[in-house]
Design a protein around this motif. Structure first.
Motif, PDB file in Angstrom:
ATOM      1  N   GLN A  79       0.625  -1.293  -0.037  1.00  0.00           N
ATOM      2  CA  GLN A  79      -0.145  -0.007  -0.134  1.00  0.00           C
ATOM      3  C   GLN A  79       1.229   1.142   0.055  1.00  0.00           C
ATOM      4  N   PRO A  80       0.991   2.530  -0.198  1.00  0.00           N
ATOM      5  CA  PRO A  80       0.825   3.698  -0.111  1.00  0.00           C
ATOM      6  C   PRO A  80       1.455   3.632   0.611  1.00  0.00           C
ATOM      7  N   PRO A  81       2.480   5.260   0.707  1.00  0.00           N
ATOM      8  CA  PRO A  81       2.806   5.348   2.177  1.00  0.00           C
ATOM      9  C   PRO A  81       1.932   6.300   3.272  1.00  0.00           C
ATOM     10  N   LEU A  82       0.681   6.456   3.016  1.00  0.00           N
ATOM     11  CA  LEU A  82      -0.354   6.637   3.636  1.00  0.00           C
ATOM     12  C   LEU A  82       0.014   7.973   4.752  1.00  0.00           C
ATOM     13  N   LEU A  89       9.604   6.385  12.522  1.00  0.00           N
ATOM     14  CA  LEU A  89       9.412   5.981  11.385  1.00  0.00           C
ATOM     15  C   LEU A  89       9.284   6.170  10.106  1.00  0.00           C
ATOM     16  N   GLY A  90       9.259   5.219   8.992  1.00  0.00           N
ATOM     17  CA  GLY A  90       8.754   5.861   7.939  1.00  0.00           C
ATOM     18  C   GLY A  90       8.016   4.664   7.053  1.00  0.00           C
ATOM     19  N   PRO A  91       7.525   4.724   6.245  1.00  0.00           N
ATOM     20  CA  PRO A  91       7.507   3.316   5.551  1.00  0.00           C
ATOM     21  C   PRO A  91       8.769   2.428   4.929  1.00  0.00           C
ATOM     22  N   TYR A 102       8.724  -2.734  12.219  1.00  0.00           N
ATOM     23  CA  TYR A 102       8.455  -1.481  11.422  1.00  0.00           C
ATOM     24  C   TYR A 102       8.387  -1.273  10.257  1.00  0.00           C
ATOM     25  N   GLY A 103       7.354  -1.012   9.310  1.00  0.00           N
ATOM     26  CA  GLY A 103       8.001  -0.456   7.747  1.00  0.00           C
ATOM     27  C   GLY A 103       6.809  -0.667   7.256  1.00  0.00           C
ATOM     28  N   ARG A 104       6.588  -0.202   6.108  1.00  0.00           N
ATOM     29  CA  ARG A 104       5.250  -0.501   4.663  1.00  0.00           C
ATOM     30  C   ARG A 104       5.457  -2.093   4.182  1.00  0.00           C
ATOM     31  N   GLY A 105       4.654  -2.581   4.796  1.00  0.00           N
ATOM     32  CA  GLY A 105       4.841  -3.886   3.930  1.00  0.00           C
ATOM     33  C   GLY A 105       5.234  -5.041   4.719  1.00  0.00           C
ATOM     34  N   ALA A 106       5.541  -4.303   6.012  1.00  0.00           N
ATOM     35  CA  ALA A 106       6.255  -5.978   7.127  1.00  0.00           C
ATOM     36  C   ALA A 106       5.298  -6.497   7.657  1.00  0.00           C
ATOM     37  N   ALA A 107       4.359  -6.417   7.385  1.00  0.00           N
ATOM     38  CA  ALA A 107       2.947  -7.266   7.868  1.00  0.00           C
ATOM     39  C   ALA A 107       1.997  -8.020   6.965  1.00  0.00           C
ATOM     40  N   ASP A 108       1.864  -7.125   5.977  1.00  0.00           N
ATOM     41  CA  ASP A 108       1.145  -7.178   5.015  1.00  0.00           C
ATOM     42  C   ASP A 108       1.851  -7.135   3.622  1.00  0.00           C
ATOM     43  N   ASP A 109       2.271  -8.603   3.206  1.00  0.00           N
ATOM     44  CA  ASP A 109       2.916  -9.434   3.694  1.00  0.00           C
ATOM     45  C   ASP A 109       4.034  -9.493   3.711  1.00  0.00           C
ATOM     46  N   GLY A 110       4.864  -8.620   3.661  1.00  0.00           N
ATOM     47  CA  GLY A 110       6.188  -8.974   3.529  1.00  0.00           C
ATOM     48  C   GLY A 110       6.926 -10.325   4.072  1.00  0.00           C
ATOM     49  N   TYR A 111       6.603 -10.474   4.647  1.00  0.00           N
ATOM     50  CA  TYR A 111       7.368 -11.295   5.621  1.00  0.00           C
ATOM     51  C   TYR A 111       7.407 -13.080   4.916  1.00  0.00           C
ATOM     52  N   ALA A 419      -1.786  -2.827   9.373  1.00  0.00           N
ATOM     53  CA  ALA A 419      -1.783  -2.314   7.754  1.00  0.00           C
ATOM     54  C   ALA A 419      -2.489  -1.276   7.113  1.00  0.00           C
ATOM     55  N   HIS A 420      -2.281  -0.958   6.152  1.00  0.00           N
ATOM     56  CA  HIS A 420      -2.552   0.518   5.394  1.00  0.00           C
ATOM     57  C   HIS A 420      -2.776   1.716   5.495  1.00  0.00           C
ATOM     58  N   VAL A 421      -1.716   1.567   7.215  1.00  0.00           N
ATOM     59  CA  VAL A 421      -2.854   3.295   7.740  1.00  0.00           C
ATOM     60  C   VAL A 421      -0.240   2.718   8.179  1.00  0.00           C
ATOM     61  N   PRO A 422       0.291   4.323   8.545  1.00  0.00           N
ATOM     62  CA  PRO A 422       1.311   4.355   9.710  1.00  0.00           C
ATOM     63  C   PRO A 422       1.327   3.971  10.085  1.00  0.00           C
ATOM     64  N   ASP A 423       2.622   3.460   9.880  1.00  0.00           N
ATOM     65  CA  ASP A 423       3.878   2.920  11.649  1.00  0.00           C
ATOM     66  C   ASP A 423       2.549   1.317  11.636  1.00  0.00           C
ATOM     67  N   GLU A 424       3.153   1.021  10.334  1.00  0.00           N
ATOM     68  CA  GLU A 424       2.578  -0.876  10.118  1.00  0.00           C
ATOM     69  C   GLU A 424       4.256  -1.240  11.006  1.00  0.00           C
TER      70      GLU A 424
END
Length: 455
Positions: A79-82, A89-91, A102-111, A419-424
């Motif tokens: 998802q975008p940084p949003l 912290l940062g996306p 922390y980071g965009r895609g960490a939990a949804d679902d880069g792991y 997920a999809h929002v800041p501080d994923e």
């Protein structure tokens, strides 16, 4: 992986030029290849004009009983940084604090690719068995997986006969047990535009003579949704709720009330749609709903002049029951919004996104037994099933293609993972346990021979 801004194609029109999706696939391919799984083949697959995917093909262990292929699914697009992330912290910045990544895609679902590969390694390392396994990591899930049907067709011979699907794009309400997704809703999204004038006119001169495009839009929406209750009126969007899903909702509310209905930050005095938690669960998982997610033709109130506007546009997002026919729902929506329009206004309906839902098949005895064992040995608590209000297009596609396959939809995404929002963030210890659980299921499947459920 987090540092790669692999925003899904729906949010990046120049995704191919930017190359971030390809970079994410190549990055994970390099990592998997370096693990040295015996006989593993790592291929980046990209059809013309379509977002790439990674296919990792791992041969069965020598002692595995014949039983088809295990398909382990995840996605690498994001998802975008949003919005603004918290300080430090940062996306696109990987930060570990305590047990959180922390980071965009960490939990949804880069792991997911890492977990699937590690689970296969763990089986071998512990002397277990696994059938032939294919890890499929796409890069279009956050865009509704528009390219996946073409890839499934293209790769059909390579995938073979799939007898077990493990989807690592799910999660649950806490980090204490394995959560299993029992159903996913479908969706129909559309942009509806009502036009009444070629150009806007002075509201003092035009109002009362020219009907407001907003009022006509209101009347059209009343055709599809009860304004008092929120009940969707289109028969094509309504299905009978299976009794086992009603029982599951009641059990979830009784055992995990804090998970069954999330406590969203309602404003003081604001009430939920129902005072019955079981009905709220069913509303969110098996009943159609409408959300207006965007609007056009409406200036900001601070600069809105005395103008009778020429047009109003809404983005409508319908969530559909898991077993509803999304295409039939789309066709019915278009018909009801464009037929016998009040005052003869022009109505345009388009920019569709259509997605079917999914309903888990009955678990085979070997899988039911393995899940009980995982609950005891890995988590110390029984697994818990629940329906999800969102959707994963891949599951419905696979359910259609492999009707005899067993499905395990799970993952490390928690209710508070942002997920999809800041501080994923990803809960690392829980991701480890989910990975261990997948390893146990792979071994159980191999020893059972992947037999389908018996009638």
């Amino acid at each position: 992986m987090i540092e790669i801004p692999a925003v899904s194609s729906a949010y990046d029109a120049a995704w191919e030029e930017h190359g971030h999706l390809r970079a994410a696939v190549e990055h994970v391919r390099g990592w998997v290849a370096a693990r040295g799984l015996p006989g593993a083949r790592c291929d980046v697959v990209q059809l013309d004009g379509r977002a790439p995917l990674l296919l990792v093909d791992v041969p069965a262990t020598p002692g595995a009983a014949a039983g088809g292929t295990v398909l382990l699914y995840g996605h690498l697009d994001k998802q975008p940084p949003l919005g603004d992330w918290s300080e430090g912290l940062g996306p696109w910045q990987a930060v570990i604090r305590d047990d959180r990544l922390y980071g965009r895609g960490a939990a949804d679902d880069g792991y997911s690719g890492y977990a699937a590969t590690t689970a296969l390694e763990a089986v071998r390392g512990a002397g277990g068995e696994h059938a032939r396994a294919v890890v499929l990591l796409e890069t279009g899930e956050e865009s509704g997986s528009p390219d996946l049907p073409a890839y499934l067709e293209h790769l059909a011979d390579r995938l073979g006969e799939v007898s077990l699907v493990v989807c690592l794009d799910g999660g649950g309400g806490d980090y204490e047990r394995l959560w299993l997704t029992s159903s996913l809703r479908g969706a129909v999204q559309a942009t509806v535009t009502v036009r009444v004038l070629e150009t806007g006119v002075h509201s003092g001169l035009g109002s009362g003579i020219v009907p407001s495009s907003f009022r006509i839009m209101r009347r059209l929406l009343d055709r599809v949704e009860d304004p008092e209750t929120g009940e969707v009126k289109l028969p094509e969007m309504v299905v009978p709720i299976p009794e086992e899903r009603r029982a599951e909702a009641a059990q979830l509310v009784a055992l995990h009330p804090e998970v069954a209905v999330p406590r969203f930050p309602l404003l003081p005095g604001m009430r939920r749609a129902s005072g019955d938690d079981v009905e709220l669960v069913l509303n969110n998982t098996w009943r159609p709903t409408l959300s207006v997610t965007g609007a056009g033709g409406l200036p900001d109130p601070a600069v809105a002049g005395a103008v009778l506007r020429a047009w109003t546009s809404f983005r409508l997002s319908f969530r559909l029951p898991p077993s509803a026919d999304a295409e039939a729902a789309r066709a019915a929506l278009e018909t009801i919004l464009t037929t016998d329009v009040p005052y003869g206004a022009q109505v345009e309906v388009g920019d569709y996104m259509v997605m079917n839902g999914w309903h888990v098949p009955a678990a085979a005895p070997w899988l039911a037994s393995a899940l009980r064992q995982v609950g005891e040995d890995v988590f110390g608590k029984p697994c818990q099933s629940l329906g999800i209000g969102g959707g994963i297009p891949f599951m419905e596609m696979l359910g259609r293609r492999y009707p005899q396959a067993q499905f395990v939809v799970t993952g490390a995404l928690g209710a508070d993972s942002n997920a999809h929002v800041p501080d994923e963030w990803l809960h690392i210890p829980f991701a480890v346990q989910v990975t261990e659980a997948v390893a146990h299921l792979l071994d159980a499947h191999a020893r059972a021979g992947g037999h389908p459920p018996q009638n």
